[in-house]
Design a protein around this motif. Sequence first.
Motif, mmCIF file in Angstrom:
data_model
loop_
_atom_site.group_PDB
_atom_site.id
_atom_site.type_symbol
_atom_site.label_atom_id
_atom_site.label_comp_id
_atom_site.label_asym_id
_atom_site.label_seq_id
_atom_site.Cartn_x
_atom_site.Cartn_y
_atom_site.Cartn_z
ATOM 1 N N PRO A 159 0.816 -1.232 0.000
ATOM 2 C CA PRO A 159 0.000 0.000 0.000
ATOM 3 C C PRO A 159 0.843 1.272 0.000
ATOM 4 C CG PRO A 159 -0.860 -1.561 1.603
ATOM 5 C CD PRO A 159 0.451 -2.105 1.118
ATOM 6 N N MET A 160 1.987 1.238 0.687
ATOM 7 C CA MET A 160 2.861 2.417 0.715
ATOM 8 C C MET A 160 3.452 2.680 -0.667
ATOM 9 S SD MET A 160 4.068 4.799 2.530
ATOM 10 C CE MET A 160 5.446 5.878 2.792
ATOM 11 N N LEU A 161 3.842 1.620 -1.378
ATOM 12 C CA LEU A 161 4.370 1.803 -2.733
ATOM 13 C C LEU A 161 3.317 2.397 -3.659
ATOM 14 C CD1 LEU A 161 6.484 -1.433 -3.184
ATOM 15 C CD2 LEU A 161 7.295 0.895 -2.836
ATOM 16 N N GLU A 207 4.970 4.423 -6.773
ATOM 17 C CA GLU A 207 6.166 3.679 -7.162
ATOM 18 C C GLU A 207 5.821 2.285 -7.689
ATOM 19 O OE1 GLU A 207 9.338 4.707 -7.186
ATOM 20 O OE2 GLU A 207 8.764 6.693 -6.500
ATOM 21 N N HIS A 208 4.592 2.075 -8.056
ATOM 22 C CA HIS A 208 4.167 0.767 -8.544
ATOM 23 C C HIS A 208 4.477 0.619 -10.036
ATOM 24 C CE1 HIS A 208 0.933 3.647 -8.894
ATOM 25 N NE2 HIS A 208 0.444 2.949 -9.895
ATOM 26 N N VAL A 209 4.323 -0.581 -10.525
ATOM 27 C CA VAL A 209 4.633 -0.896 -11.921
ATOM 28 C C VAL A 209 3.534 -0.350 -12.825
ATOM 29 C CG1 VAL A 209 4.965 -2.776 -13.561
ATOM 30 C CG2 VAL A 209 5.881 -2.963 -11.255
ATOM 31 N N ARG A 210 3.946 0.192 -13.956
ATOM 32 C CA ARG A 210 3.012 0.715 -14.950
ATOM 33 C C ARG A 210 3.385 0.198 -16.326
ATOM 34 N NH1 ARG A 210 3.025 5.441 -11.921
ATOM 35 N NH2 ARG A 210 0.949 6.044 -11.312
ATOM 36 N N GLU A 220 8.308 9.058 -12.742
ATOM 37 C CA GLU A 220 9.690 8.853 -13.149
ATOM 38 C C GLU A 220 9.823 7.456 -13.718
ATOM 39 O OE1 GLU A 220 13.930 9.006 -10.964
ATOM 40 O OE2 GLU A 220 12.470 10.514 -10.393
ATOM 41 N N ARG A 221 10.033 7.399 -15.014
ATOM 42 C CA ARG A 221 10.154 6.112 -15.677
ATOM 43 C C ARG A 221 11.382 5.370 -15.157
ATOM 44 N NH1 ARG A 221 10.443 5.203 -22.157
ATOM 45 N NH2 ARG A 221 10.479 2.953 -22.041
ATOM 46 N N PRO A 222 11.216 4.079 -14.842
ATOM 47 C CA PRO A 222 12.362 3.316 -14.326
ATOM 48 C C PRO A 222 13.494 3.235 -15.338
ATOM 49 C CG PRO A 222 10.360 1.955 -14.444
ATOM 50 C CD PRO A 222 10.025 3.289 -14.972
#
Length: 176
Positions: free
Chosen positions: A64-66, A71-74, A172-174
């Motif tokens: 939940p914090m991510l 900061e999760h995957v997209r 911010e793209r990884p």
Amino acid sequence: MRAYIRLMDGVSHWLGMLAAWALLAACVISGGNALIRYCFNLGSNAWLEAQWYLFALAVFAGAPMLLKLNEHVRVDVIYGGRSPRAKAWVDALGLLFVLLPVCAVVVHLSWPFVLDAWQQNEHSPSAGGLLRWPVKASIPAGFVLLGLQGLAEFFKRVGYLRGTLDMDTQYERPLQ
């Protein structure tokens, strides 16, 4: 809506801190267990299992914090160079039609798994192993918490799209 967002953001922040401490504890236990095993030829299955119980806690409490921190995957192909408003739409639709239903399905399917372990007082098959239902319970609990934060994130996007809530839309793209 704003009160719910503040509440869930606070809960998720607290859970993120819990996840960080769980990871630290897992590392300390891992190091201590290895030291005792190699120096004194002693070991414990319970300490080994405690490490992965703590890791499970870190994963399910930290998710939940991510999500809150964005900061999760997209899928960058869809999200990449879009306007802030389009990004908010993509997020809102993804939360509503993917994340929240997946959370509900996982909770629904994992709950009998936990109840069965609890009713049987299931223990690890390893000598000196731990109870299994607490770590199994982290699955539905983690997805409930992720779903609740997902709902808060959906509300943030709706507020942003309505113009009633300011939101940082930077992504911010990884690095690849």
